[in-house]
Each structure stands twice: as structure tokens, then as C-alpha cells.
Design a protein around this motif. Sequence first.
Motif, short mmCIF file in Angstrom:
data_model
loop_
_atom_site.label_atom_id
_atom_site.label_comp_id
_atom_site.label_asym_id
_atom_site.label_seq_id
_atom_site.Cartn_x
_atom_site.Cartn_y
_atom_site.Cartn_z
N PHE A 254 0.83 -1.20 0.00
CA PHE A 254 0.00 0.00 0.00
C PHE A 254 0.87 1.25 0.00
O PHE A 254 0.63 2.20 -0.77
N ILE A 255 1.90 1.27 0.84
CA ILE A 255 2.79 2.44 0.90
C ILE A 255 3.51 2.64 -0.43
O ILE A 255 3.61 3.76 -0.95
N VAL A 256 4.05 1.55 -0.97
CA VAL A 256 4.81 1.64 -2.22
C VAL A 256 3.92 2.11 -3.36
O VAL A 256 4.35 2.94 -4.18
N GLU A 257 2.68 1.61 -3.43
CA GLU A 257 1.78 2.03 -4.51
C GLU A 257 1.42 3.50 -4.39
O GLU A 257 1.36 4.22 -5.40
N ILE A 258 1.17 3.97 -3.18
CA ILE A 258 0.88 5.40 -3.00
C ILE A 258 2.09 6.23 -3.42
O ILE A 258 1.97 7.24 -4.12
N MET A 259 3.29 5.80 -3.02
CA MET A 259 4.51 6.53 -3.37
C MET A 259 4.74 6.51 -4.88
O MET A 259 5.09 7.53 -5.48
N ARG A 260 4.53 5.34 -5.49
CA ARG A 260 4.79 5.22 -6.93
C ARG A 260 3.83 6.08 -7.74
O ARG A 260 4.27 6.81 -8.65
N ASN A 261 2.55 6.01 -7.41
CA ASN A 261 1.57 6.81 -8.17
C ASN A 261 1.73 8.30 -7.89
O ASN A 261 1.62 9.12 -8.81
N GLY A 262 2.01 8.66 -6.65
CA GLY A 262 2.22 10.07 -6.33
C GLY A 262 3.44 10.63 -7.03
O GLY A 262 3.41 11.76 -7.55
N TRP A 263 4.51 9.85 -7.05
CA TRP A 263 5.73 10.30 -7.72
C TRP A 263 5.52 10.41 -9.23
O TRP A 263 6.05 11.32 -9.87
#
Length: 276
Positions: A254-263
Motif C-alpha cells: 500500500f505504501i509503495v503504490e501510494i509513493m509510486r503513483n504520487g511520484w
Amino acid sequence: MSYAEVLIPAQPAPPETMKRFSKARVAGYFFLALWALLGVALIAMMITNWDNAKFFKFGPRFLHGLWITAKLVGLSFVFGAILSIPLAFARMSKNRVLNGLTYCYVYLFRGTPLLAQIFMVYYGFPQARGFIDSIGLWWFFRDPFNCGLFAMTLNTAAYQTEIVRAAIQSVHHGQSEAAASLGLHKLVTFYKVILPQALIVALRPYGNEIILLIKSSAIVSIITVYDLMGETRYAFSQTYDYQTYLWAAIFYLFIVEIMRNGWARMEAYLTRHLRR
């Protein structure tokens, strides 16, 4: 000069070729179906084995561990970014001593495991407690969280140093020459001309680095830091239910997906002028 007197009439579109199922495509569909069945089985297992008592008992601890992980990753990334800027200039310096020392630092921290670096700080620094106490820093290194933060900062600073150096050197030297011909100061040239172009190049590597840092932060649980993985280990020691690790994996995903999409959104916004 020759010219056409008659236009060529429109031709019908070529017939669509039949797509044949190759062995690679069949194997791909097979493994895709296998992963889908595995995902459905995991979801079904989580639903059937749901335990409200465990959820309400360990749920707050998971959220606390999630906050510790976010704070650890955020602080280490920011401190590493600050440290990487002078190190990148030292890495590009014509001074052989300065360049060599920086190269050794980058080579050491990029070439050794993060786990070994954390152990060196957590177990090695107490061996020099007298010296550390004499300079007034023992209060910092006696906390496992600070030891993990220090080791992760040095580790990510080494990677970010190479990111910054490569990004700056990717900007063509003609940019500096053009700015000098206009009478711009070197500092103004760097901050107004070179750095903005370099940051665009460094966006994607920076995103990869912070995602790797998120996943690598789980190592600090070994030195008694109750981050997300530390709280997961505690929950497993109390319940012996392996689903606790499955929940931890979901949180990390969940954290990685939020970071990836936000970036990705930030990168698309900052590079919108490059679209055609």
C-alpha cells in the motif's frame, strides 16, 4: 520538376492477420491464471480466518509501526538528500584527494549490505562509548531508532550522491557557456539553469531510491525498532499466526503504490512542458 497529374485512389485496409497462440503466450496466460488463483485463495483465506479479537488487539500497534516506518524513511531520505549535494560536488571535484575520499565513501556504502551497516552502528558505536560520550552524542546513539536512522541516512546519501552527480553531468556544457555569454554568475547559472534541468533527469532515480528505502527499512526491526515489521514480529510472537506477515506485506504494498503513483503524477506535472 515532376508532379503527379492523377491522384492515387484510396486503397482498402489490409486484412487483419490472425493472431496465433505461441508457446510463450500460452505460458504467459497459464502463469497469469496461476497468480490470479493464488490471489483469490489468499483473499478467501483471510476472509475465512478473520479474527476480530486479533484485529482490535494488534491493529493499533500496526498503525503505530506504520507511522514509525514513514518517519524513519522520510527523515533518512531528507537528510540523505541534504548530505548528497556537497558529496556530489566533491565527487565531481578536480581535487584528487577530495574526489578519492568521496569515491571511497560511495563505494563502501553502495557495495556493502545495509544490514551490515546498521549492525556496525548499533553494535560498533557502543564499543567507543567513552569517546562518543565525551563529545556529547551518546544520547543519540543509545536509541535504536537513531542508530537505524543514522545508518539509513548514510546509505541513501551514497546512492543519492551518484544520482545528483549523474544528473548534473547530463546537462550539456553548452548551457553553462550560453549563460556565461549572457553575463550570468556561476551560482545563478547553477540554480536557475543547470539544477532545474538536472532535477528533471533525477526524478525517476529518486523515486526508485525512496521505494527501495521503504522496503529496506524493514531491516531495522532486527535492532529492536518497533516499525511496521517490528510490530509484525511482535504480533507473530504472541499469536503464531503467519497472516500477520501477510498483513505487513499488504501495508508495505500500500505504501509503495501510494509513493509510486504520487511520484508519477509529480513527474508528469513537472515535465508537462516536454510533452508534444
